[in-house]
Design a protein around this motif. Structure first.
Motif, PDB file in Angstrom:
ATOM      1  N   LEU A  35     115.227 141.339 102.901  1.00 49.93           N
ATOM      2  CA  LEU A  35     116.610 141.300 102.434  1.00 49.93           C
ATOM      3  C   LEU A  35     116.744 140.784 101.005  1.00 49.93           C
ATOM      4  CD1 LEU A  35     118.410 139.955 105.636  1.00 49.93           C
ATOM      5  CD2 LEU A  35     118.350 142.293 104.785  1.00 49.93           C
ATOM      6  N   GLY A  36     115.635 140.461 100.369  1.00 47.76           N
ATOM      7  CA  GLY A  36     115.684 139.987  98.987  1.00 47.76           C
ATOM      8  C   GLY A  36     116.056 138.532  98.854  1.00 47.76           C
ATOM      9  N   CYS A  37     115.966 137.773  99.949  1.00 53.64           N
ATOM     10  CA  CYS A  37     116.278 136.344  99.895  1.00 53.64           C
ATOM     11  C   CYS A  37     115.065 135.511  99.491  1.00 53.64           C
ATOM     12  CB  CYS A  37     116.796 135.864 101.255  1.00 53.64           C
ATOM     13  SG  CYS A  37     118.269 136.718 101.817  1.00 53.64           S
ATOM     14  N   LEU A  38     113.864 136.102  99.565  1.00 53.40           N
ATOM     15  CA  LEU A  38     112.618 135.419  99.219  1.00 53.40           C
ATOM     16  C   LEU A  38     111.745 136.373  98.411  1.00 53.40           C
ATOM     17  CD1 LEU A  38     111.788 133.814 102.700  1.00 53.40           C
ATOM     18  CD2 LEU A  38     112.569 132.581 100.672  1.00 53.40           C
ATOM     19  N   PRO A  39     110.871 135.842  97.566  1.00 54.51           N
ATOM     20  CA  PRO A  39     109.949 136.719  96.836  1.00 54.51           C
ATOM     21  C   PRO A  39     109.039 137.483  97.799  1.00 54.51           C
ATOM     22  CG  PRO A  39     109.980 134.504  95.881  1.00 54.51           C
ATOM     23  CD  PRO A  39     110.737 134.424  97.161  1.00 54.51           C
ATOM     24  N   THR A  40     108.624 138.667  97.377  1.00 49.67           N
ATOM     25  CA  THR A  40     107.795 139.523  98.214  1.00 49.67           C
ATOM     26  C   THR A  40     106.459 138.859  98.517  1.00 49.67           C
ATOM     27  OG1 THR A  40     108.808 141.467  97.210  1.00 49.67           O
ATOM     28  CG2 THR A  40     106.754 141.808  98.412  1.00 49.67           C
ATOM     29  N   LYS A  41     106.085 138.883  99.815  1.00 49.66           N
ATOM     30  CA  LYS A  41     104.784 138.362 100.258  1.00 49.66           C
ATOM     31  C   LYS A  41     104.378 139.133 101.494  1.00 49.66           C
ATOM     32  CE  LYS A  41     106.240 134.178 100.589  1.00 49.66           C
ATOM     33  NZ  LYS A  41     107.643 134.361 100.185  1.00 49.66           N
ATOM     34  N   GLY A  42     103.105 139.149 101.786  1.00 48.63           N
ATOM     35  CA  GLY A  42     102.595 139.951 102.889  1.00 48.63           C
ATOM     36  C   GLY A  42     102.628 139.243 104.221  1.00 48.63           C
ATOM     37  N   LEU A  43     103.750 139.285 104.912  1.00 49.24           N
ATOM     38  CA  LEU A  43     103.864 138.724 106.256  1.00 49.24           C
ATOM     39  C   LEU A  43     104.489 139.764 107.170  1.00 49.24           C
ATOM     40  CD1 LEU A  43     105.068 135.030 105.778  1.00 49.24           C
ATOM     41  CD2 LEU A  43     102.883 135.782 106.718  1.00 49.24           C
ATOM     42  N   ALA A  44     103.840 140.050 108.286  1.00 51.13           N
ATOM     43  CA  ALA A  44     104.349 141.043 109.225  1.00 51.13           C
ATOM     44  C   ALA A  44     105.499 140.450 110.042  1.00 51.13           C
ATOM     45  CB  ALA A  44     103.228 141.500 110.151  1.00 51.13           C
ATOM     46  N   LEU A  45     106.315 141.345 110.622  1.00 47.82           N
ATOM     47  CA  LEU A  45     107.389 140.927 111.515  1.00 47.82           C
ATOM     48  C   LEU A  45     106.811 140.856 112.929  1.00 47.82           C
ATOM     49  CD1 LEU A  45     110.397 140.243 111.800  1.00 47.82           C
ATOM     50  CD2 LEU A  45     110.835 142.683 112.173  1.00 47.82           C
ATOM     51  N   PRO A  46     106.711 139.665 113.527  1.00 50.12           N
ATOM     52  CA  PRO A  46     106.061 139.519 114.839  1.00 50.12           C
ATOM     53  C   PRO A  46     106.651 140.461 115.883  1.00 50.12           C
ATOM     54  CG  PRO A  46     106.515 137.364 113.883  1.00 50.12           C
ATOM     55  CD  PRO A  46     107.191 138.369 113.002  1.00 50.12           C
ATOM     56  N   PHE A  47     105.785 141.013 116.734  1.00 53.67           N
ATOM     57  CA  PHE A  47     106.108 141.902 117.848  1.00 53.67           C
ATOM     58  C   PHE A  47     106.502 143.320 117.405  1.00 53.67           C
ATOM     59  CE2 PHE A  47     107.684 137.626 119.224  1.00 53.67           C
ATOM     60  CZ  PHE A  47     106.659 137.337 120.099  1.00 53.67           C
ATOM     61  N   ILE A  48     106.880 143.504 116.152  1.00 51.80           N
ATOM     62  CA  ILE A  48     107.454 144.789 115.734  1.00 51.80           C
ATOM     63  C   ILE A  48     106.563 145.515 114.741  1.00 51.80           C
ATOM     64  CG2 ILE A  48     109.414 145.868 114.552  1.00 51.80           C
ATOM     65  CD1 ILE A  48     111.230 143.815 115.784  1.00 51.80           C
ATOM     66  N   SER A  49     106.090 144.836 113.704  1.00 52.93           N
ATOM     67  CA  SER A  49     105.297 145.488 112.666  1.00 52.93           C
ATOM     68  C   SER A  49     103.995 146.049 113.233  1.00 52.93           C
ATOM     69  CB  SER A  49     104.967 144.502 111.539  1.00 52.93           C
ATOM     70  OG  SER A  49     106.111 144.161 110.813  1.00 52.93           O
ATOM     71  N   TYR A  50     103.523 147.119 112.609  1.00 50.93           N
ATOM     72  CA  TYR A  50     102.204 147.664 112.936  1.00 50.93           C
ATOM     73  C   TYR A  50     101.131 146.638 112.585  1.00 50.93           C
ATOM     74  CZ  TYR A  50      97.897 150.279 112.104  1.00 50.93           C
ATOM     75  OH  TYR A  50      96.600 150.697 112.078  1.00 50.93           O
ATOM     76  N   GLY A  51     100.164 146.493 113.478  1.00 54.91           N
ATOM     77  CA  GLY A  51      99.085 145.545 113.206  1.00 54.91           C
ATOM     78  C   GLY A  51      98.257 145.303 114.445  1.00 54.91           C
ATOM     79  N   GLY A  52      96.980 145.064 114.270  1.00 55.07           N
ATOM     80  CA  GLY A  52      96.082 144.853 115.397  1.00 55.07           C
ATOM     81  C   GLY A  52      95.982 143.409 115.808  1.00 55.07           C
ATOM     82  N   SER A  53      95.321 142.588 114.986  1.00 56.88           N
ATOM     83  CA  SER A  53      95.104 141.191 115.341  1.00 56.88           C
ATOM     84  C   SER A  53      96.418 140.416 115.409  1.00 56.88           C
ATOM     85  CB  SER A  53      94.158 140.538 114.334  1.00 56.88           C
ATOM     86  OG  SER A  53      94.616 140.712 113.005  1.00 56.88           O
ATOM     87  N   ALA A  54      97.374 140.753 114.546  1.00 53.53           N
ATOM     88  CA  ALA A  54      98.654 140.038 114.553  1.00 53.53           C
ATOM     89  C   ALA A  54      99.359 140.216 115.894  1.00 53.53           C
ATOM     90  CB  ALA A  54      99.538 140.526 113.410  1.00 53.53           C
ATOM     91  N   MET A  55      99.359 141.448 116.417  1.00 54.20           N
ATOM     92  CA  MET A  55     100.018 141.709 117.701  1.00 54.20           C
ATOM     93  C   MET A  55      99.291 141.002 118.837  1.00 54.20           C
ATOM     94  SD  MET A  55     102.416 143.118 119.464  1.00 54.20           S
ATOM     95  CE  MET A  55     103.171 144.352 118.380  1.00 54.20           C
ATOM     96  N   MET A  56      97.975 141.064 118.857  1.00 49.42           N
ATOM     97  CA  MET A  56      97.219 140.441 119.949  1.00 49.42           C
ATOM     98  C   MET A  56      97.385 138.927 119.956  1.00 49.42           C
ATOM     99  SD  MET A  56      93.694 142.664 120.250  1.00 49.42           S
ATOM    100  CE  MET A  56      93.302 142.692 118.508  1.00 49.42           C
ATOM    101  N   ILE A  57      97.373 138.320 118.771  1.00 50.60           N
ATOM    102  CA  ILE A  57      97.482 136.860 118.701  1.00 50.60           C
ATOM    103  C   ILE A  57      98.873 136.396 119.109  1.00 50.60           C
ATOM    104  CG2 ILE A  57      97.434 134.874 117.155  1.00 50.60           C
ATOM    105  CD1 ILE A  57      94.696 135.905 117.859  1.00 50.60           C
ATOM    106  N   VAL A  58      99.909 137.103 118.642  1.00 51.41           N
ATOM    107  CA  VAL A  58     101.265 136.651 118.960  1.00 51.41           C
ATOM    108  C   VAL A  58     101.549 136.829 120.451  1.00 51.41           C
ATOM    109  CG1 VAL A  58     102.559 138.813 118.571  1.00 51.41           C
ATOM    110  CG2 VAL A  58     103.640 136.620 118.089  1.00 51.41           C
ATOM    111  N   LEU A  59     101.007 137.868 121.082  1.00 51.75           N
ATOM    112  CA  LEU A  59     101.177 138.015 122.532  1.00 51.75           C
ATOM    113  C   LEU A  59     100.381 136.952 123.281  1.00 51.75           C
ATOM    114  CD1 LEU A  59     101.184 141.907 122.998  1.00 51.75           C
ATOM    115  CD2 LEU A  59     103.113 140.322 123.079  1.00 51.75           C
TER     116      LEU A  59
END
Length: 390
Positions: free
Chosen positions: A352-376
């Motif tokens: 939304l432009g409230c913070l400078p751009t950085k590489g953080l996925a949206l938990p449960f929703i964004s595409y990703g392998g290890s991020a999804m497995m760890i958060v579950l």
């Protein structure tokens, strides 16, 4: 038998079971685990994420010759994540306490190993991944949870000594600083900022004095400025964040396209599958900026629903933390909940432009392998703690 007797016999409820279960009527039992609202909230987010990853990544997959490439990998990570969650949901909190320090050591070793040429995989200028064939693995995902587990175990073990800066605060700053420093070498500024925020919040809840936290803040702020200024691309991101219109075709392009997505969606959205920005206009549309496409296709209503689901997950996690009688488990539930919700808030703030751009996925929703497995896996652990809390 008269007609009335026949009618009464037909209307009389008959037992389904015979023998020892005779005269018992079947009951529909639906059991959603120790915390159904947490489970249902996570299931809704994961389900929406699967739909959106298929929706957004289809065109990118076609470019690679396989339209289902990203979706197939995403579903695989969800299935594996559910299996891991089923395992962690059965691990008692005392066993988690025992693995806190070994897991932290493993995480640090992995953070070092990923920086070694030939072991770590480099993408877009960052060396953050191990290649595991069908899936890739980010050691920072393990490191985030390892930090939470370590802080919970260490703060409880120190007890009242946490109010002493030398013995209760400084050692935690050194350990978390090591994890943050290794993350910056990848570089992964988002993870470094996330674990630093976790440190401050868990120290506060763990009993650290506000004066000591203020002292840490006065040291951390100049360090943050130095980290940004020393890397030209980070400084450029901050300057673009302050005014993205100065470079709409360069550094400001991604944020501009993200805001166009939200503006196009309006209140109710343009409809599922009807996004135009996902068609190669918005970079990282299926990963870091998938929330932009949700805003375009489902509008303010859909984006608000996602935020509401994260609020549900956060509220249930904090409820588990408040109800658990064991201080370690309580602090662990708090830290894990903050880790999930804070990462979601940071991602939404960037989009939304409230913070400078950085590489953080949206938990449960964004595409990703290890991020999804760890958060579950973390959700499974929260369910285990909820079962213990009763």
């Amino acid at each position: 038998m008269t007609g009335a007797e026949t009618l009464n016999a037909a209307l009389e409820p008959r037992p389904t079971f015979r023998g020892p279960l005779g005269n018992q009527r079947p009951r529909l039992v639906v059991h959603f685990g120790p915390d159904p609202w947490l489970l249902l909230g996570v299931a809704a987010l994961v389900g929406l994420g699967a739909i959106m990853v298929f929706n957004v990544s289809y065109f990118h997959g076609q470019e690679m010759g396989d339209a289902m490439h990203f979706f197939r990998k995403h579903v695989t990570s969800i299935v594996l994540g559910i299996v891991v969650a089923a395992v962690t949901s059965r691990i008692p909190s005392e066993r988690l306490r025992q693995v806190a320090y070994p897991l932290l050591a493993v995480a640090v070793v992995l953070l070092i190993a990923v920086l070694i040429p030939g072991l770590g995989v480099k993408r877009s200028g960052a060396q953050r991944w191990f290649s595991l064939g069908l899936l890739s693995f980010q050691p920072t995902e393990v490191a985030k949870f390892a930090v939470v587990l370590y802080l919970a175990a260490s703060l409880v073990r120190k007890g009242e000594r946490v109010r002493n800066f030398k013995f209760g605060v400084l050692p935690h700053c050194v350990v978390v600083g090591l994890v943050a420093g290794l993350s910056l070498l990848e570089p992964d500024f988002g993870t470094a900022a996330l674990v630093t925020g976790l440190l401050a919040m868990m120290l506060y809840v763990g009993g650290a004095r506000l004066l000591h936290l203020a002292l840490l803040g006065s040291v951390a702020l100049p360090a943050l400025v130095w980290v940004v200024v020393m890397e030209p691309y980070r400084l450029a991101r901050v300057m673009t964040f302050l005014d993205y219109t100065k470079d709409p075709q360069g550094m400001g392009f991604q944020l501009l396209q993200s805001l166009i997505s939200f503006g196009s969606g309006g209140v109710s959205g343009v409809g599922l599958g009807q996004s135009e920005q996902k068609m190669f206009f918005l970079p990282a549309a299926h990963t870091d900026f998938i929330f932009s496409v949700i805003g375009e296709e489902f509008g303010l209503v859909g984006a608000g629903l996602v935020v509401a689901l994260f609020v549900v997950v956060g509220a249930r996690g904090l409820r588990i933390a408040a109800r658990h009688p064991d201080p370690f488990a309580s602090l662990l539930a708090f830290g894990t909940t903050v880790l999930i919700v804070l990462q979601g808030a940071l991602n939404i703030g960037v989009v939304l432009g409230c913070l400078p751009t950085k590489g953080l996925a949206l938990p449960f929703i964004s595409y990703g392998g290890s991020a999804m497995m760890i958060v579950l896996a973390e959700v499974g652990m929260l369910l285990a703690l909820a079962r213990e809390a009763g």
